[in-house]
Write a protein that holds these residues in place. Structure first.
Motif, PDB file in Angstrom:
ATOM      1  N   SER A   1     -90.682-104.623  26.602  1.00 42.74           N
ATOM      2  CA  SER A   1     -91.690-105.618  26.220  1.00 42.74           C
ATOM      3  C   SER A   1     -92.309-106.264  27.461  1.00 42.74           C
ATOM      4  O   SER A   1     -93.507-106.546  27.477  1.00 42.74           O
ATOM      5  CB  SER A   1     -91.108-106.667  25.279  1.00 42.74           C
ATOM      6  OG  SER A   1     -90.056-107.377  25.887  1.00 42.74           O
ATOM      7  N   ALA A   2     -91.525-106.473  28.495  1.00 46.39           N
ATOM      8  CA  ALA A   2     -92.062-107.055  29.736  1.00 46.39           C
ATOM      9  C   ALA A   2     -93.024-106.079  30.404  1.00 46.39           C
ATOM     10  O   ALA A   2     -94.108-106.475  30.864  1.00 46.39           O
ATOM     11  CB  ALA A   2     -90.922-107.412  30.690  1.00 46.39           C
ATOM     12  N   ILE A   3     -92.665-104.809  30.438  1.00 46.79           N
ATOM     13  CA  ILE A   3     -93.524-103.806  31.062  1.00 46.79           C
ATOM     14  C   ILE A   3     -94.801-103.623  30.238  1.00 46.79           C
ATOM     15  O   ILE A   3     -95.899-103.501  30.796  1.00 46.79           O
ATOM     16  CB  ILE A   3     -92.771-102.479  31.272  1.00 46.79           C
ATOM     17  CG1 ILE A   3     -91.618-102.701  32.263  1.00 46.79           C
ATOM     18  CG2 ILE A   3     -93.714-101.381  31.766  1.00 46.79           C
ATOM     19  CD1 ILE A   3     -90.648-101.547  32.382  1.00 46.79           C
ATOM     20  N   LYS A   4     -94.698-103.662  28.918  1.00 48.97           N
ATOM     21  CA  LYS A   4     -95.891-103.589  28.065  1.00 48.97           C
ATOM     22  C   LYS A   4     -96.810-104.769  28.342  1.00 48.97           C
ATOM     23  O   LYS A   4     -98.040-104.632  28.392  1.00 48.97           O
ATOM     24  CB  LYS A   4     -95.510-103.579  26.584  1.00 48.97           C
ATOM     25  CG  LYS A   4     -94.981-102.249  26.102  1.00 48.97           C
ATOM     26  CD  LYS A   4     -94.650-102.323  24.612  1.00 48.97           C
ATOM     27  CE  LYS A   4     -94.114-101.007  24.094  1.00 48.97           C
ATOM     28  NZ  LYS A   4     -93.807-101.075  22.654  1.00 48.97           N
ATOM     29  N   TRP A   5     -96.234-105.955  28.515  1.00 45.21           N
ATOM     30  CA  TRP A   5     -97.013-107.160  28.835  1.00 45.21           C
ATOM     31  C   TRP A   5     -97.794-106.925  30.124  1.00 45.21           C
ATOM     32  O   TRP A   5     -98.995-107.188  30.192  1.00 45.21           O
ATOM     33  CB  TRP A   5     -96.079-108.363  28.965  1.00 45.21           C
ATOM     34  CG  TRP A   5     -96.765-109.621  29.389  1.00 45.21           C
ATOM     35  CD1 TRP A   5     -97.361-110.547  28.576  1.00 45.21           C
ATOM     36  CD2 TRP A   5     -96.943-110.105  30.728  1.00 45.21           C
ATOM     37  NE1 TRP A   5     -97.900-111.560  29.333  1.00 45.21           N
ATOM     38  CE2 TRP A   5     -97.648-111.309  30.650  1.00 45.21           C
ATOM     39  CE3 TRP A   5     -96.570-109.619  31.971  1.00 45.21           C
ATOM     40  CZ2 TRP A   5     -97.999-112.048  31.779  1.00 45.21           C
ATOM     41  CZ3 TRP A   5     -96.916-110.352  33.106  1.00 45.21           C
ATOM     42  CH2 TRP A   5     -97.625-111.552  33.002  1.00 45.21           C
ATOM     43  N   LEU A   6     -97.098-106.415  31.158  1.00 47.80           N
ATOM     44  CA  LEU A   6     -97.745-106.143  32.439  1.00 47.80           C
ATOM     45  C   LEU A   6     -98.856-105.108  32.277  1.00 47.80           C
ATOM     46  O   LEU A   6     -99.965-105.286  32.789  1.00 47.80           O
ATOM     47  CB  LEU A   6     -96.715-105.648  33.463  1.00 47.80           C
ATOM     48  CG  LEU A   6     -97.276-105.240  34.824  1.00 47.80           C
ATOM     49  CD1 LEU A   6     -97.874-106.442  35.548  1.00 47.80           C
ATOM     50  CD2 LEU A   6     -96.195-104.580  35.667  1.00 47.80           C
ATOM     51  N   GLN A   7     -98.587-104.043  31.547  1.00 46.20           N
ATOM     52  CA  GLN A   7     -99.591-102.994  31.346  1.00 46.20           C
ATOM     53  C   GLN A   7    -100.829-103.539  30.633  1.00 46.20           C
ATOM     54  O   GLN A   7    -101.963-103.214  31.009  1.00 46.20           O
ATOM     55  CB  GLN A   7     -98.977-101.821  30.569  1.00 46.20           C
ATOM     56  CG  GLN A   7     -97.944-101.060  31.386  1.00 46.20           C
ATOM     57  CD  GLN A   7     -97.086-100.112  30.572  1.00 46.20           C
ATOM     58  OE1 GLN A   7     -96.821-100.342  29.392  1.00 46.20           O
ATOM     59  NE2 GLN A   7     -96.627 -99.045  31.208  1.00 46.20           N
ATOM     60  N   LYS A   8    -100.639-104.377  29.630  1.00 48.51           N
ATOM     61  CA  LYS A   8    -101.773-104.988  28.917  1.00 48.51           C
ATOM     62  C   LYS A   8    -102.589-105.868  29.854  1.00 48.51           C
ATOM     63  O   LYS A   8    -103.822-105.827  29.852  1.00 48.51           O
ATOM     64  CB  LYS A   8    -101.287-105.826  27.731  1.00 48.51           C
ATOM     65  CG  LYS A   8    -100.809-105.008  26.563  1.00 48.51           C
ATOM     66  CD  LYS A   8    -100.297-105.928  25.461  1.00 48.51           C
ATOM     67  CE  LYS A   8     -99.628-105.157  24.361  1.00 48.51           C
ATOM     68  NZ  LYS A   8     -99.046-106.035  23.335  1.00 48.51           N
ATOM     69  N   LYS A   9    -101.890-106.668  30.665  1.00 51.25           N
ATOM     70  CA  LYS A   9    -102.584-107.575  31.590  1.00 51.25           C
ATOM     71  C   LYS A   9    -103.333-106.779  32.662  1.00 51.25           C
ATOM     72  O   LYS A   9    -104.455-107.136  33.029  1.00 51.25           O
ATOM     73  CB  LYS A   9    -101.599-108.547  32.249  1.00 51.25           C
ATOM     74  CG  LYS A   9    -100.942-109.505  31.278  1.00 51.25           C
ATOM     75  CD  LYS A   9    -101.946-110.473  30.706  1.00 51.25           C
ATOM     76  CE  LYS A   9    -101.290-111.472  29.799  1.00 51.25           C
ATOM     77  NZ  LYS A   9    -101.790-111.455  28.455  1.00 51.25           N
ATOM     78  N   LEU A  10    -102.717-105.724  33.172  1.00 52.21           N
ATOM     79  CA  LEU A  10    -103.415-104.901  34.161  1.00 52.21           C
ATOM     80  C   LEU A  10    -104.636-104.233  33.548  1.00 52.21           C
ATOM     81  O   LEU A  10    -105.704-104.196  34.166  1.00 52.21           O
ATOM     82  CB  LEU A  10    -102.458-103.857  34.753  1.00 52.21           C
ATOM     83  CG  LEU A  10    -101.416-104.395  35.727  1.00 52.21           C
ATOM     84  CD1 LEU A  10    -100.390-103.317  36.058  1.00 52.21           C
ATOM     85  CD2 LEU A  10    -102.053-104.939  36.996  1.00 52.21           C
ATOM     86  N   ASN A  11    -104.512-103.740  32.323  1.00 50.10           N
ATOM     87  CA  ASN A  11    -105.671-103.137  31.648  1.00 50.10           C
ATOM     88  C   ASN A  11    -106.810-104.139  31.494  1.00 50.10           C
ATOM     89  O   ASN A  11    -107.979-103.780  31.604  1.00 50.10           O
ATOM     90  CB  ASN A  11    -105.277-102.575  30.282  1.00 50.10           C
ATOM     91  CG  ASN A  11    -104.625-101.213  30.369  1.00 50.10           C
ATOM     92  OD1 ASN A  11    -104.765-100.493  31.342  1.00 50.10           O
ATOM     93  ND2 ASN A  11    -103.887-100.852  29.337  1.00 50.10           N
TER      94      ASN A  11
END
Length: 87
Positions: free
Chosen positions: A15-25
């Motif tokens: 979930s933390a990595i998904k959060w980062l991926q969404k923010k980077l996108n």
């Protein structure tokens, strides 16, 4: 901020990595043109987008994870985008 993290690295939760991926996108010019899969897997594309984001901000960083300063920048920029889009 609800649903945010202060540090995200390869060993973080999905979930933390998904959060980062969404923010980077949403915030990284490179990721806008080469969208990351929001899959919670810290792969080479996630790391590459993180490095490009640091470069976009003018930071001379050679780190291997998103620390407090990076996460704060991702949150701040995302909030300003959301506010501007709601006007």
């Amino acid at each position: 901020v609800f649903g945010s993290y202060s540090t995200v690295k390869k060993t973080s939760s999905k979930s933390a990595i998904k959060w980062l991926q969404k923010k980077l996108n949403a915030n990284c010019t490179y990721a806008n043109n080469h969208p990351l899969s929001v899959d919670g897997i810290w792969g080479t594309k996630t790391y590459e987008a993180l490095q490009k984001y640091w470069k976009q901000l003018g930071w001379k960083t050679t780190g291997s994870y998103a620390g407090k300063t990076t996460c704060t920048a991702l949150i701040s920029l995302w909030q300003s985008i959301m506010i501007n889009n709601s006007r």
